[in-house]
Structures are given as C-alpha cells and as structure tokens.
Motif scaffolding. Structure first.
Motif, PDB file in Angstrom:
ATOM      1  N   ILE A   1       2.342   9.362  -7.263  1.00 26.17           N
ATOM      2  CA  ILE A   1       2.488  10.899  -7.221  1.00 26.17           C
ATOM      3  C   ILE A   1       3.554  11.226  -8.299  1.00 26.17           C
ATOM      4  O   ILE A   1       3.389  12.318  -8.759  1.00 26.17           O
ATOM      5  N   ALA A   2       4.533  10.633  -8.174  1.00 29.73           N
ATOM      6  CA  ALA A   2       5.729  10.879  -8.999  1.00 29.73           C
ATOM      7  C   ALA A   2       5.474  10.780 -10.409  1.00 29.73           C
ATOM      8  O   ALA A   2       5.809  11.756 -11.279  1.00 29.73           O
ATOM      9  N   ILE A   3       4.654   9.472 -10.799  1.00 29.12           N
ATOM     10  CA  ILE A   3       4.145   9.450 -12.161  1.00 29.12           C
ATOM     11  C   ILE A   3       3.342  10.680 -12.737  1.00 29.12           C
ATOM     12  O   ILE A   3       3.677  11.365 -13.769  1.00 29.12           O
ATOM     13  N   GLU A   4       2.411  11.124 -11.763  1.00 24.56           N
ATOM     14  CA  GLU A   4       1.410  12.248 -12.254  1.00 24.56           C
ATOM     15  C   GLU A   4       2.121  13.828 -12.372  1.00 24.56           C
ATOM     16  O   GLU A   4       1.871  14.393 -12.961  1.00 24.56           O
TER      17      GLU A   4
ATOM     18  N   TYR B   1      -9.578  -1.708  -4.422  1.00 27.80           N
ATOM     19  CA  TYR B   1     -10.645  -1.964  -5.580  1.00 27.80           C
ATOM     20  C   TYR B   1     -10.952  -0.403  -6.408  1.00 27.80           C
ATOM     21  O   TYR B   1     -10.793  -0.351  -7.533  1.00 27.80           O
ATOM     22  N   LEU B   2     -11.026   0.480  -5.402  1.00 21.84           N
ATOM     23  CA  LEU B   2     -11.013   1.884  -5.908  1.00 21.84           C
ATOM     24  C   LEU B   2      -9.637   2.347  -6.757  1.00 21.84           C
ATOM     25  O   LEU B   2     -10.028   2.950  -7.879  1.00 21.84           O
ATOM     26  N   GLY B   3      -8.773   1.966  -6.216  1.00 21.84           N
ATOM     27  CA  GLY B   3      -7.241   2.248  -7.100  1.00 21.84           C
ATOM     28  C   GLY B   3      -7.358   1.554  -8.414  1.00 21.84           C
ATOM     29  O   GLY B   3      -6.934   2.250  -9.339  1.00 21.84           O
ATOM     30  N   LEU B   4      -7.960   0.473  -8.539  1.00 19.99           N
ATOM     31  CA  LEU B   4      -8.020  -0.491  -9.879  1.00 19.99           C
ATOM     32  C   LEU B   4      -9.088   0.348 -10.894  1.00 19.99           C
ATOM     33  O   LEU B   4      -8.770   0.297 -11.711  1.00 19.99           O
ATOM     34  N   GLY B   5     -10.051   1.027 -10.153  1.00 16.11           N
ATOM     35  CA  GLY B   5     -11.175   1.672 -10.973  1.00 16.11           C
ATOM     36  C   GLY B   5     -10.473   2.868 -11.386  1.00 16.11           C
ATOM     37  O   GLY B   5     -10.682   3.301 -12.440  1.00 16.11           O
ATOM     38  N   VAL B   6      -9.682   3.668 -10.720  1.00 20.88           N
ATOM     39  CA  VAL B   6      -9.008   5.026 -10.785  1.00 20.88           C
ATOM     40  C   VAL B   6      -7.975   4.496 -12.160  1.00 20.88           C
ATOM     41  O   VAL B   6      -8.020   5.355 -13.184  1.00 20.88           O
ATOM     42  N   ILE B   7      -7.251   3.378 -11.910  1.00 21.80           N
ATOM     43  CA  ILE B   7      -6.436   3.189 -13.001  1.00 21.80           C
ATOM     44  C   ILE B   7      -7.272   2.865 -14.407  1.00 21.80           C
ATOM     45  O   ILE B   7      -6.697   3.267 -15.424  1.00 21.80           O
ATOM     46  N   ALA B   8      -8.309   2.106 -14.366  1.00 21.84           N
ATOM     47  CA  ALA B   8      -9.196   1.783 -15.513  1.00 21.84           C
ATOM     48  C   ALA B   8      -9.600   3.453 -16.171  1.00 21.84           C
ATOM     49  O   ALA B   8      -9.521   3.321 -17.338  1.00 21.84           O
ATOM     50  N   SER B   9      -9.819   4.162 -15.399  1.00 19.77           N
ATOM     51  CA  SER B   9     -10.492   5.501 -16.072  1.00 19.77           C
ATOM     52  C   SER B   9      -9.245   6.240 -16.851  1.00 19.77           C
ATOM     53  O   SER B   9      -9.569   6.913 -17.605  1.00 19.77           O
ATOM     54  N   ILE B  10      -8.091   5.957 -16.192  1.00 19.53           N
ATOM     55  CA  ILE B  10      -6.781   6.498 -16.911  1.00 19.53           C
ATOM     56  C   ILE B  10      -6.523   5.816 -17.875  1.00 19.53           C
ATOM     57  O   ILE B  10      -6.158   6.625 -19.143  1.00 19.53           O
ATOM     58  N   ILE B  11      -6.498   4.663 -18.089  1.00 19.43           N
ATOM     59  CA  ILE B  11      -6.431   3.830 -19.404  1.00 19.43           C
ATOM     60  C   ILE B  11      -7.331   4.404 -20.327  1.00 19.43           C
ATOM     61  O   ILE B  11      -7.085   4.537 -21.603  1.00 19.43           O
TER      62      ILE B  11
ATOM     63  N   ILE C   1      -4.520  12.409  -6.508  1.00 20.13           N
ATOM     64  CA  ILE C   1      -5.233  12.518  -5.262  1.00 20.13           C
ATOM     65  C   ILE C   1      -5.263  11.210  -4.701  1.00 20.13           C
ATOM     66  O   ILE C   1      -5.268  11.241  -3.282  1.00 20.13           O
ATOM     67  N   PHE C   2      -5.690  10.361  -5.336  1.00 25.49           N
ATOM     68  CA  PHE C   2      -5.855   8.661  -4.870  1.00 25.49           C
ATOM     69  C   PHE C   2      -4.623   8.490  -4.039  1.00 25.49           C
ATOM     70  O   PHE C   2      -4.211   7.842  -3.037  1.00 25.49           O
ATOM     71  N   ALA C   3      -3.452   8.714  -4.965  1.00 22.36           N
ATOM     72  CA  ALA C   3      -1.927   8.177  -4.280  1.00 22.36           C
ATOM     73  C   ALA C   3      -1.703   8.724  -3.187  1.00 22.36           C
ATOM     74  O   ALA C   3      -1.052   8.339  -2.064  1.00 22.36           O
ATOM     75  N   CYS C   4      -2.266   9.877  -2.910  1.00 20.10           N
ATOM     76  CA  CYS C   4      -1.703  10.668  -1.478  1.00 20.10           C
ATOM     77  C   CYS C   4      -2.656  10.148  -0.323  1.00 20.10           C
ATOM     78  O   CYS C   4      -2.042  10.174   0.738  1.00 20.10           O
ATOM     79  N   THR C   5      -3.548   9.279  -0.597  1.00 15.14           N
ATOM     80  CA  THR C   5      -4.128   8.455   0.550  1.00 15.14           C
ATOM     81  C   THR C   5      -3.472   7.141   0.833  1.00 15.14           C
ATOM     82  O   THR C   5      -3.882   6.708   1.978  1.00 15.14           O
ATOM     83  N   ALA C   6      -2.606   6.640   0.144  1.00 13.68           N
ATOM     84  CA  ALA C   6      -1.761   5.616   0.365  1.00 13.68           C
ATOM     85  C   ALA C   6      -1.109   5.489   1.806  1.00 13.68           C
ATOM     86  O   ALA C   6      -1.101   4.485   2.355  1.00 13.68           O
TER      87      ALA C   6
ATOM     88  N   ILE D   1       0.813  -1.291   0.110  1.00 15.11           N
ATOM     89  CA  ILE D   1      -0.139  -0.053  -0.061  1.00 15.11           C
ATOM     90  C   ILE D   1       0.767   1.355   0.042  1.00 15.11           C
ATOM     91  O   ILE D   1       0.799   2.057  -0.900  1.00 15.11           O
ATOM     92  N   PHE D   2       1.838   1.329   0.949  1.00 14.62           N
ATOM     93  CA  PHE D   2       2.823   2.444   0.867  1.00 14.62           C
ATOM     94  C   PHE D   2       3.388   2.708  -0.664  1.00 14.62           C
ATOM     95  O   PHE D   2       3.745   3.756  -0.836  1.00 14.62           O
TER      96      PHE D   2
END
Length: 239
Positions: A114-117, A171-181, A143-148, A107-108
C-alpha cells in the motif's frame, strides 16, 4: 508531505528491518546452539546490507538511465534477485526454519505494498512515473494489498479452508506483480504500445533511490509470496 524519493528509502529501510526480524525470529526458534544462531544472524544481516549497497552502486552509476535494449533494469536488478530467490528457496524448502515463521506474518507483511503504491502516486506528481503504472492507470496492487489483513486474520484461525484460500491469494498476488512488471517494462522499453515513440519514464527513474523498487521492494513481495506458498503447501500435506 513525504518527498517521494526519501519515501522509497524509508520504506526500504523498514522492509530490511522487518525481513531481518522475521529471519532472526526463525533462527532463534530453529537453532539451539548460540554460536550457530549468531552466525546465521550475521549472514542474514550482511546479505541484506550487501544487496542494498549493490543497488546503491548500480543506481548511482547511471547505467539504468539507458532505456535501450537489452533492458538493463532486468539484467542488473530483477533477474539477479529472482535467481537468488529461486535458488535460496529451492535449497531450503524443506528446512525447519521456513516452517518456524508464523504463516500469518508473511501475509500481513504484504500490506507494505500500500505504501509503495502511495509513493507511486506521489512520484506521478513529481514527474517520475506515468499514471499508467499507478492505481490511476492499470496497477491494482494497492487494492490487492488491502486484502492482506483480512487473509492474514483468517490464516491465524488455522482452518484448512482458510489455508487453501491463502494459497490461492498468494498465487493471485504473484499474478498481480507479473502484471505490474509487464506495465513497467512495456512503458519503459516498448512505448509504442501506448502510442508513444519515446519511453514514458524520464531518465531520472534510472537513478537511486528509484531502483529500490525493481531491485528490492518488488522482489521482497515475491519472496514473501513464494515462502508463504511453501509453508501453506506443507501445512496442507499434514491433513
């Protein structure tokens, strides 16, 4: 200021080191035979190196600069990476080494996004990416990565409630990645959705080191999410 191209290479090298260290720590905890430990570590290292060489070859070939259909980025990078992740984790989902990785590590590690974005924003300034695929547009991954760190902290406490929260977070993280793809694929191959006739990306995006994003950095985030989900589900079964 870090040049965006060198930034992608540096971040990829860092992630390779992190994945190798996580893997070797798990191997060390799982296997007692020195020869077996060495063999597993060599296999891990060779696998990481070979995949980087493959991305370099594909990225230097120019094949990804063709933005016509079928989508070459998906065919040559994303699909192979996802097929490997699925096959590898299905085959190893009940193996001890998976559960010997401290859950909060996975998770950490997601903070690397954050670096990618941040690199994405630099790439907009260089004309490599359109704003739409960054935090200035519809990409909320930073924003999502800042919650890690917050989620990772609570997972360290090993409370069942927080384990469930971390599961949903993955699961939310996977959803965020799907939206980016979706953003990247449509901006490259279906620019009409954004009122353009040609791709929102320059041809340079198909050249190394930018293929590291769909070929390694994004799949690394997916891999850690799925691995974390397998871990947390196993922990819940014990209660």
């Amino acid at each position: 200021m870090i040049h965006s191209a060198s930034g992608y290479i540096a971040l990829s090298l860092l992630m390779n080191v992190i994945l190798f260290l996580i893997g070797t720590s798990s191997i060390q905890s799982t296997f007692t035979n020195p020869a077996q430990r060495k063999s597993k570590k060599v296999t891990l290292l060779v696998g990481l190196v070979l995949w980087q060489i493959y991305i370099l070859i594909i990225g230097k070939s120019g094949i990804l600069q063709d933005f016509s259909l079928p989508p070459r980025v998906l065919i040559f990078l994303v699909f192979p990476a996802f097929v490997f992740i699925a096959a590898f984790l299905i085959a190893n989902r009940n193996k001890a080494w998976i559960h010997n990785i401290p859950p909060h590590w996975l998770i950490f590690c997601q903070t690397f996004r954050i670096a990618i974005e941040s690199l994405f924003v630099l790439s907009v300034a260089k004309g490599i990416l359109p704003e739409i695929v960054t935090i200035k547009g519809y990409n909320f991954d930073m924003i999502f990565a800042c919650t890690a760190p917050i989620v990772g902290y609570y997972v360290v406490r090993k409370n069942l409630y927080y384990q469930s929260m971390a599961l949903l977070w993955n699961y939310l993280g996977l959803g965020v990645i799907a939206s980016i793809i979706f953003l990247f694929v449509t901006a490259i191959y279906f620019p009409q959705l954004y009122g353009r006739e040609t791709s929102l990306f320059p041809k340079e995006f198909g050249l190394y080191p930018y293929p590291l994003v769909p070929g390694f950095l994004m799949p690394s985030a997916v891999f850690m999410h799925v691995l974390s989900i397998l871990q947390l589900m196993k922990i819940k079964e014990k209660f």
